[in-house]
Motif scaffolding. Structure first.
Motif, PDB file in Angstrom:
ATOM      1  N   ILE A  69      -2.439  39.174  -4.419  1.00 17.03           N
ATOM      2  CA  ILE A  69      -3.765  38.702  -4.828  1.00 17.03           C
ATOM      3  C   ILE A  69      -4.906  39.465  -4.157  1.00 17.03           C
ATOM      4  O   ILE A  69      -6.038  39.396  -4.626  1.00 17.03           O
ATOM      5  CB  ILE A  69      -3.945  37.192  -4.589  1.00 17.03           C
ATOM      6  CG1 ILE A  69      -3.828  36.848  -3.105  1.00 17.03           C
ATOM      7  CG2 ILE A  69      -2.974  36.386  -5.427  1.00 17.03           C
ATOM      8  CD1 ILE A  69      -4.281  35.449  -2.764  1.00 17.03           C
ATOM      9  N   VAL A  70      -4.633  40.159  -3.054  1.00 16.86           N
ATOM     10  CA  VAL A  70      -5.678  40.948  -2.398  1.00 16.86           C
ATOM     11  C   VAL A  70      -5.167  42.347  -2.119  1.00 16.86           C
ATOM     12  O   VAL A  70      -3.965  42.601  -2.104  1.00 16.86           O
ATOM     13  CB  VAL A  70      -6.168  40.322  -1.065  1.00 16.86           C
ATOM     14  CG1 VAL A  70      -6.701  38.930  -1.261  1.00 16.86           C
ATOM     15  CG2 VAL A  70      -5.107  40.357   0.007  1.00 16.86           C
TER      16      VAL A  70
ATOM     17  N   ILE B  43     -11.302  43.424   2.865  1.00 17.48           N
ATOM     18  CA  ILE B  43     -10.457  42.572   2.038  1.00 17.48           C
ATOM     19  C   ILE B  43     -11.083  42.532   0.641  1.00 17.48           C
ATOM     20  O   ILE B  43     -12.247  42.153   0.491  1.00 17.48           O
ATOM     21  CB  ILE B  43     -10.356  41.144   2.610  1.00 17.48           C
ATOM     22  CG1 ILE B  43      -9.803  41.169   4.043  1.00 17.48           C
ATOM     23  CG2 ILE B  43      -9.492  40.266   1.700  1.00 17.48           C
ATOM     24  CD1 ILE B  43      -9.902  39.826   4.770  1.00 17.48           C
TER      25      ILE B  43
ATOM     26  N   TYR C 182     -10.721  41.039  -3.193  1.00 20.40           N
ATOM     27  CA  TYR C 182     -10.115  39.979  -4.003  1.00 20.40           C
ATOM     28  C   TYR C 182     -10.792  39.973  -5.367  1.00 20.40           C
ATOM     29  O   TYR C 182     -12.014  39.981  -5.452  1.00 20.40           O
ATOM     30  CB  TYR C 182     -10.296  38.624  -3.313  1.00 20.40           C
ATOM     31  CG  TYR C 182      -9.895  37.434  -4.143  1.00 20.40           C
ATOM     32  CD1 TYR C 182      -8.574  37.233  -4.511  1.00 20.40           C
ATOM     33  CD2 TYR C 182     -10.843  36.510  -4.563  1.00 20.40           C
ATOM     34  CE1 TYR C 182      -8.198  36.141  -5.277  1.00 20.40           C
ATOM     35  CE2 TYR C 182     -10.488  35.410  -5.321  1.00 20.40           C
ATOM     36  CZ  TYR C 182      -9.161  35.231  -5.674  1.00 20.40           C
ATOM     37  OH  TYR C 182      -8.788  34.148  -6.439  1.00 20.40           O
ATOM     38  N   ASP C 183     -10.003  39.971  -6.402  1.00 19.19           N
ATOM     39  CA  ASP C 183     -10.525  39.940  -7.767  1.00 19.19           C
ATOM     40  C   ASP C 183     -11.510  41.087  -7.991  1.00 19.19           C
ATOM     41  O   ASP C 183     -12.560  40.918  -8.603  1.00 19.19           O
ATOM     42  CB  ASP C 183     -11.174  38.579  -8.035  1.00 19.19           C
ATOM     43  CG  ASP C 183     -11.232  38.239  -9.520  1.00 19.19           C
ATOM     44  OD1 ASP C 183     -10.465  38.834 -10.312  1.00 19.19           O
ATOM     45  OD2 ASP C 183     -12.058  37.383  -9.890  1.00 19.19           O
TER      46      ASP C 183
ATOM     47  N   VAL D  23     -14.068  33.541  -2.982  1.00 19.16           N
ATOM     48  CA  VAL D  23     -12.673  33.272  -2.613  1.00 19.16           C
ATOM     49  C   VAL D  23     -12.233  31.890  -3.072  1.00 19.16           C
ATOM     50  O   VAL D  23     -11.105  31.704  -3.533  1.00 19.16           O
ATOM     51  CB  VAL D  23     -12.485  33.426  -1.082  1.00 19.16           C
ATOM     52  CG1 VAL D  23     -11.126  32.931  -0.636  1.00 19.16           C
ATOM     53  CG2 VAL D  23     -12.707  34.877  -0.675  1.00 19.16           C
TER      54      VAL D  23
ATOM     55  N   ALA E 146      -8.456  30.232  -2.924  1.00 19.79           N
ATOM     56  CA  ALA E 146      -7.387  31.241  -2.980  1.00 19.79           C
ATOM     57  C   ALA E 146      -6.928  31.568  -1.554  1.00 19.79           C
ATOM     58  O   ALA E 146      -7.745  31.640  -0.632  1.00 19.79           O
ATOM     59  CB  ALA E 146      -7.879  32.492  -3.682  1.00 19.79           C
TER      60      ALA E 146
ATOM     61  N   VAL F  78      -6.568  33.935   0.368  1.00 26.75           N
ATOM     62  CA  VAL F  78      -6.942  35.308   0.707  1.00 26.75           C
ATOM     63  C   VAL F  78      -6.642  35.630   2.165  1.00 26.75           C
ATOM     64  O   VAL F  78      -6.073  36.678   2.487  1.00 26.75           O
ATOM     65  CB  VAL F  78      -8.428  35.541   0.360  1.00 26.75           C
ATOM     66  CG1 VAL F  78      -8.954  36.823   0.962  1.00 26.75           C
ATOM     67  CG2 VAL F  78      -8.614  35.526  -1.153  1.00 26.75           C
TER      68      VAL F  78
ATOM     69  N   GLU G 144      -2.825  36.092   2.816  1.00 26.93           N
ATOM     70  CA  GLU G 144      -2.253  37.357   2.370  1.00 26.93           C
ATOM     71  C   GLU G 144      -2.805  38.534   3.156  1.00 26.93           C
ATOM     72  O   GLU G 144      -2.067  39.469   3.481  1.00 26.93           O
ATOM     73  CB  GLU G 144      -2.453  37.594   0.877  1.00 26.93           C
ATOM     74  CG  GLU G 144      -1.690  38.844   0.457  1.00 26.93           C
ATOM     75  CD  GLU G 144      -1.409  38.933  -1.011  1.00 26.93           C
ATOM     76  OE1 GLU G 144      -0.211  38.988  -1.372  1.00 26.93           O
ATOM     77  OE2 GLU G 144      -2.384  38.960  -1.790  1.00 26.93           O
TER      78      GLU G 144
ATOM     79  N   LYS H  74      -1.334  30.743  -5.254  1.00 33.23           N
ATOM     80  CA  LYS H  74      -1.403  31.435  -6.552  1.00 33.23           C
ATOM     81  C   LYS H  74      -1.173  30.448  -7.686  1.00 33.23           C
ATOM     82  O   LYS H  74      -1.816  30.543  -8.724  1.00 33.23           O
ATOM     83  CB  LYS H  74      -0.350  32.533  -6.618  1.00 33.23           C
ATOM     84  CG  LYS H  74      -0.790  33.833  -6.004  1.00 33.23           C
ATOM     85  CD  LYS H  74       0.260  34.909  -6.086  1.00 33.23           C
ATOM     86  CE  LYS H  74       1.047  34.904  -7.355  1.00 33.23           C
ATOM     87  NZ  LYS H  74       2.121  35.865  -7.425  1.00 33.23           N
TER      88      LYS H  74
END
Length: 189
Positions: A7-8, A60, A62-63, A95, A98, A100, A103, A186
């Motif tokens: 996811i990251v 980091i 994410y998305d 975030v 999630a 984040v 991970e 997730k």
């Protein structure tokens, strides 16, 4: 270098990240981090100096969006140890819930133990930072002790809580929790 998760992803900070990371580090969410640069130029200089010293500071993502940072530093190849820290989620609204942080920690710890060949990871947490202290406990980090009144922040002294994780404990306990938490998170997103 980029570390890819489910996811990251983590990529090394560059001087181009100075404005973004400075905004995070001077915001309220960074109150438990050591004080640093006060200008974009100072932050860019710190990023360059830190990288030249061998530190590995990661953004980091994410998305598709930078949301925070995490670092490996004071890398000691003789004793095969390093500090993991400077963890900050600067974009909490992006975030949401999630996993984040979980991970990101798994990615840097896998990298530290497998790619860098480290035996142990350690760090300190400001005593008032109960969120990270509880995270360390949840992940079965070893609490090594407390240095009373180690930090001076906002006119008051704060304890430093010392934690460490050895490679065998990471694979026996911590990594499994990180993996389960990411998988569960997730499903919920």
């Amino acid at each position: 270098m980029t570390l890819e998760g489910e996811i990251v992803s983590l990529r090394l900070l560059t001087e181009d990240d100075a404005a973004q990371t400075l905004a995070w580090r001077t915001g309220a969410r960074a109150r438990f981090l050591n004080q640093g640069a006060q200008t974009v130029e100072q932050q860019a200089a710190w990023i360059a100096k830190s990288a030249a010293a061998g530190d590995q500071n990661f953004m980091i993502v994410y998305d598709g969006r930078p949301v925070g940072m995490i670092s490996l530093y004071e890398i000691n190849r003789t004793h095969r140890s390093l500090i993991m820290g400077r963890l900050l989620i600067g974009e909490p609204e992006a975030v949401g819930k999630a996993p984040v942080v979980f991970e990101a920690e798994r990615l840097v710890m896998d990298y530290a133990f497998e790619e860098l060949g480290m035996h142990s990871i350690y760090g300190d947490v400001m005593g008032a930072n109960t969120g990270v202290i509880n995270l360390r406990k949840y992940l079965h980090w070893h609490k090594d002790g407390v240095i009373p009144e180690h930090f001076f922040v906002d006119g008051a002294y704060q304890d430093a809580v010392l934690f460490s994780m050895r490679k065998d404990d990471y694979y026996r306990l911590c990594r499994k929790i990180l993996m389960r938490t990411v998988a569960f998170g997730k499903e919920g997103n």
